[in-house]
Design an enzyme around this catalytic site. Structure first.
Site: not given
Length: 86
Positions: A12, A14-16
């Site tokens: 996904v 670079i997410h949270a």
């Protein structure tokens, strides 16, 4: 100044979670770390929202620029972080 590139393999991007871990890891270094996405968009690695704002997706390559402090050790730490978390 040291630089290296890394291609994101996380499904996904670079997410949270990885952005938060990256900011925490960068803050622990005595060097300034900047992330640049293709197209010239850049962010300080210590700024969570700025890193997420880059919108880095799976398969995209980003460039890390490390300046000041112990650049060799900081670059090695960031490279290892990327391999372990992104």
């Amino acid at each position: 100044m040291k630089q290296f590139t890394y291609t994101i393999t996380d499904p996904v991007g670079i997410h949270a979670r990885p952005a938060g871990l990256l900011a925490k890891a960068a803050k622990a270094l005595d060097s300034t770390v900047t992330i640049t996405k293709a197209g010239g968009k850049a962010a300080a690695a210590t700024k969570l929202m700025a890193v997420m704002g880059l919108g880095v997706k799976t398969g995209e390559t980003i460039t890390f620029t490390i300046e000041g402090g112990n650049e060799e050790a900081s670059a090695a730490a960031m490279e290892q972080f990327c391999k372990d978390n992104m």
